[in-house]
Write a protein that holds these residues in place. Structure first.
Motif, PDB file in Angstrom:
ATOM      1  N   SER A 145       0.817  -1.198   0.000  1.00 12.60           N
ATOM      2  CA  SER A 145       0.000   0.000   0.000  1.00 12.60           C
ATOM      3  C   SER A 145       0.862   1.265   0.000  1.00 12.60           C
ATOM      4  CB  SER A 145      -0.955  -0.016   1.179  1.00 12.60           C
ATOM      5  OG  SER A 145      -0.276   0.131   2.407  1.00 12.60           O
ATOM      6  N   CYS A 146       2.028   1.207   0.660  1.00  6.67           N
ATOM      7  CA  CYS A 146       2.916   2.380   0.655  1.00  6.67           C
ATOM      8  C   CYS A 146       3.430   2.653  -0.760  1.00  6.67           C
ATOM      9  CB  CYS A 146       4.079   2.179   1.618  1.00  6.67           C
ATOM     10  SG  CYS A 146       3.586   2.281   3.349  1.00  6.67           S
ATOM     11  N   LEU A 147       3.705   1.598  -1.505  1.00  7.49           N
ATOM     12  CA  LEU A 147       4.192   1.782  -2.877  1.00  7.49           C
ATOM     13  C   LEU A 147       3.094   2.355  -3.769  1.00  7.49           C
ATOM     14  CD1 LEU A 147       6.373   1.520  -5.011  1.00  7.49           C
ATOM     15  CD2 LEU A 147       5.658  -0.847  -5.361  1.00  7.49           C
ATOM     16  N   ILE A 148       1.879   1.838  -3.644  1.00  7.66           N
ATOM     17  CA  ILE A 148       0.779   2.327  -4.479  1.00  7.66           C
ATOM     18  C   ILE A 148       0.486   3.793  -4.167  1.00  7.66           C
ATOM     19  CG2 ILE A 148      -1.699   2.097  -4.958  1.00  7.66           C
ATOM     20  CD1 ILE A 148      -1.274  -0.959  -4.517  1.00  7.66           C
ATOM     21  N   SER A 149       0.402   4.128  -2.882  1.00 11.88           N
ATOM     22  CA  SER A 149       0.134   5.525  -2.532  1.00 11.88           C
ATOM     23  C   SER A 149       1.297   6.418  -2.940  1.00 11.88           C
ATOM     24  CB  SER A 149      -0.168   5.669  -1.034  1.00 11.88           C
ATOM     25  OG  SER A 149       0.931   5.288  -0.250  1.00 11.88           O
ATOM     26  N   SER A 150       2.525   5.896  -2.883  1.00  7.67           N
ATOM     27  CA  SER A 150       3.690   6.673  -3.323  1.00  7.67           C
ATOM     28  C   SER A 150       3.644   6.941  -4.815  1.00  7.67           C
ATOM     29  CB  SER A 150       4.985   5.944  -2.969  1.00  7.67           C
ATOM     30  OG  SER A 150       5.169   5.916  -1.573  1.00  7.67           O
ATOM     31  N   ILE A 198       1.021   7.106  -6.760  1.00  7.49           N
ATOM     32  CA  ILE A 198      -0.030   8.101  -7.023  1.00  7.49           C
ATOM     33  C   ILE A 198       0.428   9.483  -6.582  1.00  7.49           C
ATOM     34  CG2 ILE A 198      -2.377   8.837  -6.405  1.00  7.49           C
ATOM     35  CD1 ILE A 198      -3.028   5.767  -6.146  1.00  7.49           C
ATOM     36  N   GLY A 199       0.917   9.583  -5.354  1.00  8.35           N
ATOM     37  CA  GLY A 199       1.331  10.876  -4.821  1.00  8.35           C
ATOM     38  C   GLY A 199       2.474  11.508  -5.586  1.00  8.35           C
ATOM     39  N   ILE A 200       3.491  10.726  -5.901  1.00 12.01           N
ATOM     40  CA  ILE A 200       4.657  11.265  -6.605  1.00 12.01           C
ATOM     41  C   ILE A 200       4.298  11.609  -8.050  1.00 12.01           C
ATOM     42  CG2 ILE A 200       7.004  10.724  -7.406  1.00 12.01           C
ATOM     43  CD1 ILE A 200       6.654  11.357  -4.353  1.00 12.01           C
ATOM     44  N   THR A 201       3.461  10.807  -8.679  1.00  8.96           N
ATOM     45  CA  THR A 201       3.050  11.118 -10.046  1.00  8.96           C
ATOM     46  C   THR A 201       2.299  12.445 -10.099  1.00  8.96           C
ATOM     47  OG1 THR A 201       2.928   8.771 -10.599  1.00  8.96           O
ATOM     48  CG2 THR A 201       1.738  10.283 -12.045  1.00  8.96           C
ATOM     49  N   VAL A 202       1.429  12.672  -9.139  1.00 14.46           N
ATOM     50  CA  VAL A 202       0.635  13.897  -9.105  1.00 14.46           C
ATOM     51  C   VAL A 202       1.477  15.106  -8.693  1.00 14.46           C
ATOM     52  CG1 VAL A 202      -1.281  15.039  -7.897  1.00 14.46           C
ATOM     53  CG2 VAL A 202      -1.541  12.683  -8.699  1.00 14.46           C
ATOM     54  N   ALA A 203       2.389  14.934  -7.741  1.00 15.38           N
ATOM     55  CA  ALA A 203       3.040  16.101  -7.129  1.00 15.38           C
ATOM     56  C   ALA A 203       4.522  16.288  -7.442  1.00 15.38           C
ATOM     57  CB  ALA A 203       2.864  16.020  -5.619  1.00 15.38           C
ATOM     58  N   ASN A 230      12.603   9.965  -6.396  1.00 15.88           N
ATOM     59  CA  ASN A 230      11.553  10.542  -5.558  1.00 15.88           C
ATOM     60  C   ASN A 230      10.581   9.453  -5.116  1.00 15.88           C
ATOM     61  OD1 ASN A 230      10.190  12.577  -4.210  1.00 15.88           O
ATOM     62  ND2 ASN A 230       9.349  13.507  -6.038  1.00 15.88           N
ATOM     63  N   LEU A 231      10.226   8.559  -6.043  1.00 14.99           N
ATOM     64  CA  LEU A 231       9.342   7.444  -5.727  1.00 14.99           C
ATOM     65  C   LEU A 231       9.995   6.503  -4.711  1.00 14.99           C
ATOM     66  CD1 LEU A 231       6.779   5.777  -6.242  1.00 14.99           C
ATOM     67  CD2 LEU A 231       7.960   4.744  -8.186  1.00 14.99           C
ATOM     68  N   VAL A 232      11.270   6.195  -4.911  1.00 18.75           N
ATOM     69  CA  VAL A 232      11.996   5.324  -3.980  1.00 18.75           C
ATOM     70  C   VAL A 232      12.030   5.965  -2.591  1.00 18.75           C
ATOM     71  CG1 VAL A 232      14.269   4.356  -3.433  1.00 18.75           C
ATOM     72  CG2 VAL A 232      13.363   4.174  -5.757  1.00 18.75           C
ATOM     73  N   ARG A 233      12.369   7.260  -2.533  1.00 16.48           N
ATOM     74  CA  ARG A 233      12.438   7.968  -1.249  1.00 16.48           C
ATOM     75  C   ARG A 233      11.092   7.938  -0.539  1.00 16.48           C
ATOM     76  NH1 ARG A 233      10.325  12.156   0.932  1.00 16.48           N
ATOM     77  NH2 ARG A 233       9.288  12.636  -1.012  1.00 16.48           N
ATOM     78  N   ASN A 234      10.042   8.256  -1.273  1.00 14.71           N
ATOM     79  CA  ASN A 234       8.718   8.314  -0.652  1.00 14.71           C
ATOM     80  C   ASN A 234       8.263   6.928  -0.190  1.00 14.71           C
ATOM     81  OD1 ASN A 234       6.563  10.245  -0.024  1.00 14.71           O
ATOM     82  ND2 ASN A 234       5.331   8.893  -1.303  1.00 14.71           N
ATOM     83  N   SER A 235       8.539   5.906  -0.980  1.00 11.81           N
ATOM     84  CA  SER A 235       8.161   4.542  -0.597  1.00 11.81           C
ATOM     85  C   SER A 235       8.909   4.097   0.652  1.00 11.81           C
ATOM     86  CB  SER A 235       8.440   3.566  -1.740  1.00 11.81           C
ATOM     87  OG  SER A 235       7.675   3.899  -2.867  1.00 11.81           O
ATOM     88  N   ILE A 236      10.202   4.372   0.694  1.00 12.06           N
ATOM     89  CA  ILE A 236      11.019   3.980   1.854  1.00 12.06           C
ATOM     90  C   ILE A 236      10.559   4.713   3.104  1.00 12.06           C
ATOM     91  CG2 ILE A 236      13.323   4.130   2.885  1.00 12.06           C
ATOM     92  CD1 ILE A 236      14.457   3.611   0.054  1.00 12.06           C
ATOM     93  N   THR A 237      10.395   6.033   3.008  1.00  9.29           N
ATOM     94  CA  THR A 237      10.017   6.790   4.207  1.00  9.29           C
ATOM     95  C   THR A 237       8.602   6.418   4.672  1.00  9.29           C
ATOM     96  OG1 THR A 237       9.353   8.714   2.883  1.00  9.29           O
ATOM     97  CG2 THR A 237      11.569   8.737   3.797  1.00  9.29           C
TER      98      THR A 237
END
Length: 192
Positions: free
Chosen positions: A1-6, A8-13, A63-70
């Motif tokens: 779920s963290c990867l999916i939300s990441s 979506i979030g990173i693609t949008v922002a 950015n996606l990797v960072r957001n998923s990890i955090t």
């Protein structure tokens, strides 16, 4: 779920992050070095004109990797920390435990996410000297050593710790309210 939300979030922002990082890097340029942008709208305009629309998603993968990890480390860090404080330390399930667990989650997210955050920032702010995340990692390691991946650790920790403390404490308080309301509804139904 963290990867999916990441994703979506990173693609949008991500485009906003690119513009923010580039404008922040402009502030650190030596006097006399030409600035690329005169503000937010100018940055968007020049990035699209010079790099195409996809230029706004420069550094998307790190950015996606960072957001998923955090995100993942904060969720796991909170649960593990809370369980540790409750079961091993013997703390009660209260405000202080939620605060300590949120702080621990922020620390873990910072330790695990900082390398990807530094790479992301350098790729996004590059003026062409970095060809991508792998090139960035190799160049950083060779020229600056492994500690370079933790530059800005304290401000990053301050940001992630405060966010995690507020987020997790808010969630815990909402859970308390929800269960109190839900429990009252169940008692009322059982009396009928």
């Amino acid at each position: 779920s963290c990867l999916i939300s990441s994703v979506i979030g990173i693609t949008v922002a991500s485009h906003t992050d690119v513009v923010k990082v580039r404008l922040q890097s402009e502030g650190r340029l030596a006097e006399g070095v030409a600035r690329r942008y005169d503000g937010v709208l100018d940055a968007y305009s020049k990035i699209i004109r010079n790099e195409g629309v996809l230029g706004l998603w420069t550094g998307y993968f790190p950015n996606l990797v960072r957001n998923s990890i955090t995100s993942a480390s904060a969720v796991v860090g909170y649960d593990v920390s809370k369980e540790f404080f409750l079961k091993t330390v013997g703390m009660p399930d209260n405000f202080l435990t939620h605060f300590a667990s949120g702080l621990s989650a922020g620390f873990l997210a910072t330790v695990l996410g900082s390398p990807a955050d530094v790479v992301k920032t350098r790729v996004m702010s590059s003026r062409g000297e970095i060809k991508g995340p792998v090139d960035c990692i190799v160049k950083m390691f060779k020229s600056e050593g492994p500690l370079a991946f933790y530059k800005g650790f304290l401000p990053n920790f301050t940001r992630l710790a405060s966010w995690n403390i507020v987020a997790w404490m808010t969630l815990e308080q909402l859970k308390i309210v929800y269960f109190k309301v839900n429990h009252k509804d169940q008692r009322a139904e059982s009396r009928q």
